[in-house]
Design a protein around this motif. Structure first.
Motif, short mmCIF file in Angstrom:
data_model
loop_
_atom_site.label_atom_id
_atom_site.label_comp_id
_atom_site.label_asym_id
_atom_site.label_seq_id
_atom_site.Cartn_x
_atom_site.Cartn_y
_atom_site.Cartn_z
N LEU A 1 12.00 3.62 -0.47
CA LEU A 1 12.07 2.22 -0.05
C LEU A 1 10.81 1.87 0.73
O LEU A 1 10.51 2.50 1.75
CB LEU A 1 13.31 1.99 0.80
CG LEU A 1 13.75 0.54 0.99
CD1 LEU A 1 14.31 -0.01 -0.33
CD2 LEU A 1 14.80 0.44 2.08
N ALA A 2 10.08 0.87 0.25
CA ALA A 2 8.84 0.44 0.91
C ALA A 2 8.83 -1.09 0.99
O ALA A 2 7.89 -1.75 0.59
CB ALA A 2 7.62 0.94 0.13
N THR A 3 9.92 -1.63 1.53
CA THR A 3 10.16 -3.08 1.50
C THR A 3 9.60 -3.84 2.69
O THR A 3 9.58 -5.07 2.69
CB THR A 3 11.67 -3.35 1.38
OG1 THR A 3 12.37 -2.49 2.30
CG2 THR A 3 12.16 -3.04 -0.03
N PRO B 1 0.81 -1.23 0.00
CA PRO B 1 0.00 0.00 0.00
C PRO B 1 0.84 1.27 0.00
O PRO B 1 0.51 2.24 -0.69
CB PRO B 1 -0.83 -0.13 1.28
CG PRO B 1 -0.97 -1.60 1.48
CD PRO B 1 0.35 -2.17 1.05
N GLY B 2 1.93 1.28 0.76
CA GLY B 2 2.78 2.46 0.80
C GLY B 2 3.47 2.73 -0.52
O GLY B 2 3.44 3.84 -1.05
N GLY B 3 4.12 1.71 -1.07
CA GLY B 3 4.83 1.88 -2.33
C GLY B 3 3.92 2.27 -3.46
O GLY B 3 4.25 3.16 -4.27
N LEU B 4 2.75 1.64 -3.54
CA LEU B 4 1.81 1.97 -4.61
C LEU B 4 1.25 3.38 -4.46
O LEU B 4 1.04 4.09 -5.45
CB LEU B 4 0.68 0.94 -4.64
CG LEU B 4 1.07 -0.43 -5.20
CD1 LEU B 4 0.05 -1.49 -4.83
CD2 LEU B 4 1.24 -0.37 -6.72
N THR B 5 1.02 3.81 -3.24
CA THR B 5 0.55 5.18 -3.02
C THR B 5 1.61 6.19 -3.43
O THR B 5 1.32 7.18 -4.11
CB THR B 5 0.16 5.38 -1.55
OG1 THR B 5 -0.92 4.51 -1.22
CG2 THR B 5 -0.27 6.82 -1.29
N ALA B 6 2.86 5.94 -3.02
CA ALA B 6 3.95 6.85 -3.39
C ALA B 6 4.08 6.94 -4.90
O ALA B 6 4.25 8.04 -5.47
CB ALA B 6 5.26 6.38 -2.76
N GLY C 1 -0.01 7.42 4.64
CA GLY C 1 0.31 8.80 4.99
C GLY C 1 1.79 9.10 4.78
O GLY C 1 2.15 10.17 4.25
N GLN C 2 2.65 8.16 5.17
CA GLN C 2 4.08 8.34 4.95
C GLN C 2 4.40 8.43 3.46
O GLN C 2 5.29 9.19 3.05
CB GLN C 2 4.85 7.19 5.59
CG GLN C 2 4.80 7.20 7.11
CD GLN C 2 5.43 5.95 7.71
OE1 GLN C 2 5.54 4.91 7.04
NE2 GLN C 2 5.84 6.03 8.95
N ALA C 3 3.68 7.65 2.65
CA ALA C 3 3.90 7.67 1.21
C ALA C 3 3.60 9.05 0.62
O ALA C 3 4.35 9.56 -0.22
CB ALA C 3 3.03 6.61 0.53
#
Length: 304
Positions: free
Chosen positions: A113-115, A20-25, A286-288
């Protein structure tokens, strides 16, 4: 959009990790009209979720894979190039980062980096199926409410198991802490457990999946069945890509970041579970947004 594995192209940003984070970013960066590629090894922790009722916007719950599909569909609307691959190495050459997989190479001015992390699970045959049915749960913050009034066990080192068990007493009267490091090292553990209404048990000789729950075979030969087992055995934080670049981490290996989600390596940002913070989908999203906006602002302007 550029070809996703064109090594001669310098990307504005390479996003590593397709949760979710990587895709949002990646979606934010595409909407900022930035040149990017998202590399996804297909190992997002969210895929384990049988049904999340803790994700904003899904009042009736959503399965992890369905949620990931929606995030990916959103990214697809903006032609985000998604490459199914695993980045094995990351280095820096001047102002450019070079990422490598077994078969590809990417160059980028910045990295997100969203690993994430890989949860450590107990030795239980059929653990994957148990996660799918909710017999094993991985996040008490996410789904403690769904385990309310269950017979709950928390498996981990004594102090940590008791701490998580105390948290889960919010949801159930029947909570046990199972200490993997024995009960004799610290006699105050029993006093703390008793004061919290938690049953303290020794590590079982064996686990079985029984009637939709988990059964512990204890050293004295007795058996205890639990509706829900929460393992708190730790996790492997997937931050090793940045360690050769000197990235700062906490004691668990999670990356330290500033208010813009930038790591101690200039130009490299980190989001989601790989960061030292509360591991939640809403937090990662949110972080993304913060990281992608910071990346956009750090790059040369791209006027229409």
């Amino acid at each position: 959009m550029i070809a996703p594995d064109t090594a001669d192209t310098v990307l504005d940003c390479l996003v590593i990790g397709g949760g979710p984070g990587g895709l949002t970013a990646a979606t934010y960066l595409a909407r900022f009209r930035r040149k990017l590629v998202l590399v996804d090894a297909g190992q997002s922790r969210a895929r384990w979720i049988p049904a999340s009722h803790n994700c904003p916007g899904f009042p009736f719950g959503v399965a992890g894979n369905e949620l990931l599909g929606r995030f990916r569909e959103h990214a697809t609307q903006y032609d985000v190039p998604v490459v199914e691959d695993r980045v094995d190495a990351l280095e820096r050459s001047g102002d450019i980062f070079i990422a490598r997989s077994a078969t590809r190479r990417w160059r980028a001015r910045s990295i997100i980096l969203a690993t994430g992390v890989v949860d450590l699970l107990p030795e239980i045959e059929g653990a994957d199926d148990a996660i799918a049915t909710g017999a094993i749960r991985l996040c008490a913050v996410c789904d403690g409410y769904e385990a309310r009034d269950d017979a709950i066990a928390v498996l981990g080192r004594g102090e940590e198991a008791i701490g998580h068990a105390e948290f889960l007493r919010t949801f159930s009267r029947d909570v046990s802490a199972i200490a993997t490091d024995g009960l004799d090292e610290d006699p105050t553990m029993q006093d703390r457990a008793t004061a919290s209404g938690v049953v303290l048990l020794p590590a079982p000789d064996r686990w079985h999946l029984v009637d939709g729950g988990c059964e512990a075979q204890l050293p004295d030969g007795s058996r205890r069945r639990f509706d829900t087992l929460y393992p708190v055995l730790g996790s492997d934080v997937q931050s090793s890509l940045l360690l050769p670049l000197g990235a700062a981490t906490d004691d668990a290996g999670a990356l330290n970041v500033d208010d813009h989600m930038q790591t101690s390596v200039d130009g490299v940002y980190a989001i989601g579970d790989v960061v030292s913070a509360l591991n939640q989908i809403s937090v990662a999203v949110g972080q993304a947004a913060i990281a992608a906006t910071a990346v956009h602002g750090s790059l040369p302007r791209n006027p229409r």
